[in-house]
Design a protein around this motif. Sequence first.
Motif, PDB file in Angstrom:
ATOM      1  N   MET A   1       0.858  -1.189   0.000  1.00  0.00           N
ATOM      2  CA  MET A   1       0.000   0.000   0.000  1.00  0.00           C
ATOM      3  C   MET A   1       0.890   1.233   0.000  1.00  0.00           C
ATOM      4  N   SER A   2       0.586   2.196  -0.840  1.00  0.00           N
ATOM      5  CA  SER A   2       1.417   3.390  -0.919  1.00  0.00           C
ATOM      6  C   SER A   2       1.179   4.284   0.279  1.00  0.00           C
ATOM      7  N   ALA A   3       2.225   5.004   0.668  1.00  0.00           N
ATOM      8  CA  ALA A   3       2.119   5.937   1.784  1.00  0.00           C
ATOM      9  C   ALA A   3       1.176   7.071   1.413  1.00  0.00           C
ATOM     10  N   LYS A   4       0.481   7.566   2.401  1.00  0.00           N
ATOM     11  CA  LYS A   4      -0.436   8.673   2.174  1.00  0.00           C
ATOM     12  C   LYS A   4       0.350   9.926   1.818  1.00  0.00           C
ATOM     13  N   VAL A   5      -0.039  10.599   0.758  1.00  0.00           N
ATOM     14  CA  VAL A   5       0.619  11.826   0.341  1.00  0.00           C
ATOM     15  C   VAL A   5      -0.035  12.998   1.064  1.00  0.00           C
ATOM     16  N   GLN A   6       0.776  13.821   1.717  1.00  0.00           N
ATOM     17  CA  GLN A   6       0.241  14.981   2.409  1.00  0.00           C
ATOM     18  C   GLN A   6      -0.296  16.002   1.417  1.00  0.00           C
ATOM     19  N   GLU A   7      -1.435  16.589   1.766  1.00  0.00           N
ATOM     20  CA  GLU A   7      -1.987  17.657   0.945  1.00  0.00           C
ATOM     21  C   GLU A   7      -1.175  18.929   1.165  1.00  0.00           C
ATOM     22  N   THR A   8      -1.107  19.735   0.143  1.00  0.00           N
ATOM     23  CA  THR A   8      -0.358  20.981   0.259  1.00  0.00           C
ATOM     24  C   THR A   8      -1.201  22.056   0.920  1.00  0.00           C
ATOM     25  N   VAL A   9      -0.528  22.965   1.580  1.00  0.00           N
ATOM     26  CA  VAL A   9      -1.153  24.128   2.195  1.00  0.00           C
ATOM     27  C   VAL A   9      -0.499  25.356   1.584  1.00  0.00           C
ATOM     28  N   GLU A  10      -1.293  26.300   1.144  1.00  0.00           N
ATOM     29  CA  GLU A  10      -0.765  27.492   0.489  1.00  0.00           C
ATOM     30  C   GLU A  10       0.167  28.268   1.414  1.00  0.00           C
ATOM     31  N   PRO A  11       1.270  28.823   0.876  1.00  0.00           N
ATOM     32  CA  PRO A  11       2.191  29.619   1.708  1.00  0.00           C
ATOM     33  C   PRO A  11       1.483  30.743   2.460  1.00  0.00           C
ATOM     34  N   GLY A  12       0.501  31.354   1.821  1.00  0.00           N
ATOM     35  CA  GLY A  12      -0.242  32.413   2.496  1.00  0.00           C
ATOM     36  C   GLY A  12      -0.969  31.913   3.728  1.00  0.00           C
ATOM     37  N   ARG A  13      -1.468  30.691   3.675  1.00  0.00           N
ATOM     38  CA  ARG A  13      -2.139  30.104   4.830  1.00  0.00           C
ATOM     39  C   ARG A  13      -1.141  29.828   5.944  1.00  0.00           C
ATOM     40  N   VAL A  14       0.060  29.380   5.575  1.00  0.00           N
ATOM     41  CA  VAL A  14       1.099  29.117   6.575  1.00  0.00           C
ATOM     42  C   VAL A  14       1.410  30.390   7.345  1.00  0.00           C
ATOM     43  N   ARG A  15       1.566  31.489   6.630  1.00  0.00           N
ATOM     44  CA  ARG A  15       1.874  32.748   7.301  1.00  0.00           C
ATOM     45  C   ARG A  15       0.676  33.242   8.110  1.00  0.00           C
ATOM     46  N   GLN A  16      -0.520  33.025   7.584  1.00  0.00           N
ATOM     47  CA  GLN A  16      -1.719  33.432   8.323  1.00  0.00           C
ATOM     48  C   GLN A  16      -1.800  32.711   9.665  1.00  0.00           C
ATOM     49  N   MET A  17      -1.475  31.428   9.685  1.00  0.00           N
ATOM     50  CA  MET A  17      -1.551  30.679  10.932  1.00  0.00           C
ATOM     51  C   MET A  17      -0.568  31.229  11.956  1.00  0.00           C
ATOM     52  N   TRP A  18       0.599  31.660  11.482  1.00  0.00           N
ATOM     53  CA  TRP A  18       1.551  32.302  12.384  1.00  0.00           C
ATOM     54  C   TRP A  18       0.970  33.604  12.928  1.00  0.00           C
ATOM     55  N   HIS A  19       0.395  34.419  12.063  1.00  0.00           N
ATOM     56  CA  HIS A  19      -0.177  35.687  12.490  1.00  0.00           C
ATOM     57  C   HIS A  19      -1.301  35.478  13.507  1.00  0.00           C
ATOM     58  N   LEU A  20      -2.060  34.404  13.354  1.00  0.00           N
ATOM     59  CA  LEU A  20      -3.155  34.134  14.277  1.00  0.00           C
ATOM     60  C   LEU A  20      -2.671  33.574  15.616  1.00  0.00           C
ATOM     61  N   LEU A  21      -1.655  32.722  15.567  1.00  0.00           N
ATOM     62  CA  LEU A  21      -1.200  32.043  16.778  1.00  0.00           C
ATOM     63  C   LEU A  21      -0.214  32.863  17.602  1.00  0.00           C
ATOM     64  N   GLU A  22       0.591  33.689  16.942  1.00  0.00           N
ATOM     65  CA  GLU A  22       1.625  34.434  17.671  1.00  0.00           C
ATOM     66  C   GLU A  22       1.060  35.289  18.809  1.00  0.00           C
ATOM     67  N   PRO A  23      -0.021  36.070  18.598  1.00  0.00           N
ATOM     68  CA  PRO A  23      -0.550  36.845  19.728  1.00  0.00           C
ATOM     69  C   PRO A  23      -1.031  35.968  20.887  1.00  0.00           C
ATOM     70  N   LEU A  24      -1.565  34.783  20.570  1.00  0.00           N
ATOM     71  CA  LEU A  24      -2.032  33.892  21.634  1.00  0.00           C
ATOM     72  C   LEU A  24      -0.868  33.398  22.481  1.00  0.00           C
ATOM     73  N   HIS A  25       0.287  33.205  21.850  1.00  0.00           N
ATOM     74  CA  HIS A  25       1.497  32.843  22.602  1.00  0.00           C
ATOM     75  C   HIS A  25       2.041  34.049  23.350  1.00  0.00           C
ATOM     76  N   ALA A  26       2.164  35.182  22.665  1.00  0.00           N
ATOM     77  CA  ALA A  26       2.879  36.343  23.199  1.00  0.00           C
ATOM     78  C   ALA A  26       2.160  37.015  24.360  1.00  0.00           C
ATOM     79  N   LEU A  27       0.895  36.725  24.578  1.00  0.00           N
ATOM     80  CA  LEU A  27       0.182  37.309  25.707  1.00  0.00           C
ATOM     81  C   LEU A  27       0.934  37.054  27.012  1.00  0.00           C
TER      82      LEU A  27
END
Length: 295
Positions: A1-27
């Motif tokens: 059985m072939s290994a599951k191929v990961q779906e791609t995530v757009e670079p813009g989404r990657v940066r968005q997740m950082w922008h959303l999560l960073e304030p929650l950490h930095a509090l």
Amino acid sequence: MSAKVQETVEPGRVRQMWHLLEPLHALLYYAPEAFEEARALGYDVEERWPSYFAWRAAPLGPAGAERVASAFYSFSPEMVARYVPEIWRTATPAEVLDARLRAVDRAYRSVLGAEAVEGSDIAEAAALARRAAGAVATAGRPLAAANAELPWPEAPHLVLWQAATILREHRGDGHLAALLAAGLDPAESLVSFAAVGAASERTFASRGWSGPAWTAARERMAARGLLAADGSATDAGRALRAGVELRTDELAAAPWAALGPGPTARLAELLGGPWLAVIGSGLLPGENTLGIGKI
């Protein structure tokens, strides 16, 4: 059985997740409740740096100034040495780690509200963020590895904070790799960021570099054709810095690819309310050294 191929995530989404999560950490670094917990441990809270270095470095254990400066990268080693290892004579890393969860618990309840903290949206967000954090590869990423090694708390809002912390340190460790590959040393990493307008030089002065050290970094970059005479970035300097940010996004993408586009989008939706609450609290500075809101 072939290994599951990961779906791609757009670079813009990657940066968005950082922008959303960073304030929650930095509090953690700005909330009154965190300073109260730091004071209870014995830290001087007239300035934020003793508790900042303690909160952030505690997962590394009783690390010395050289190791902390290496992991934090952009701080002047002389500044780090003013606080490390003195912070471990005030409280042990284990005591700091316990206190930072108490601080986050209190700060989240204050800023997000008790109803939100106990609600189903936070629980769902925590589960998704933990899945992403569990997919973090920690090889060559000391701060991500140190936080990933900690036991998970039970409360969903604390799980969310810890997952956000693992993910932001994973991104940060990758960012340092991108800076090194671009030939930007710690001082130059800040000079180059200021030169493209990510924040003012006054904001970057918080990292402790002396005037002569800053000037020397500018001169080194100008000699490479990266800075103009007025300190702004040349076309080559802007291209180099854009490449660093793009490579950082690429190196931060794996956890989101593992989570998948659909769950990542759902997490982004769930984080909207907490993000607005933290930003709306006014506790975080309007301008930051990470360039959030500018890049």
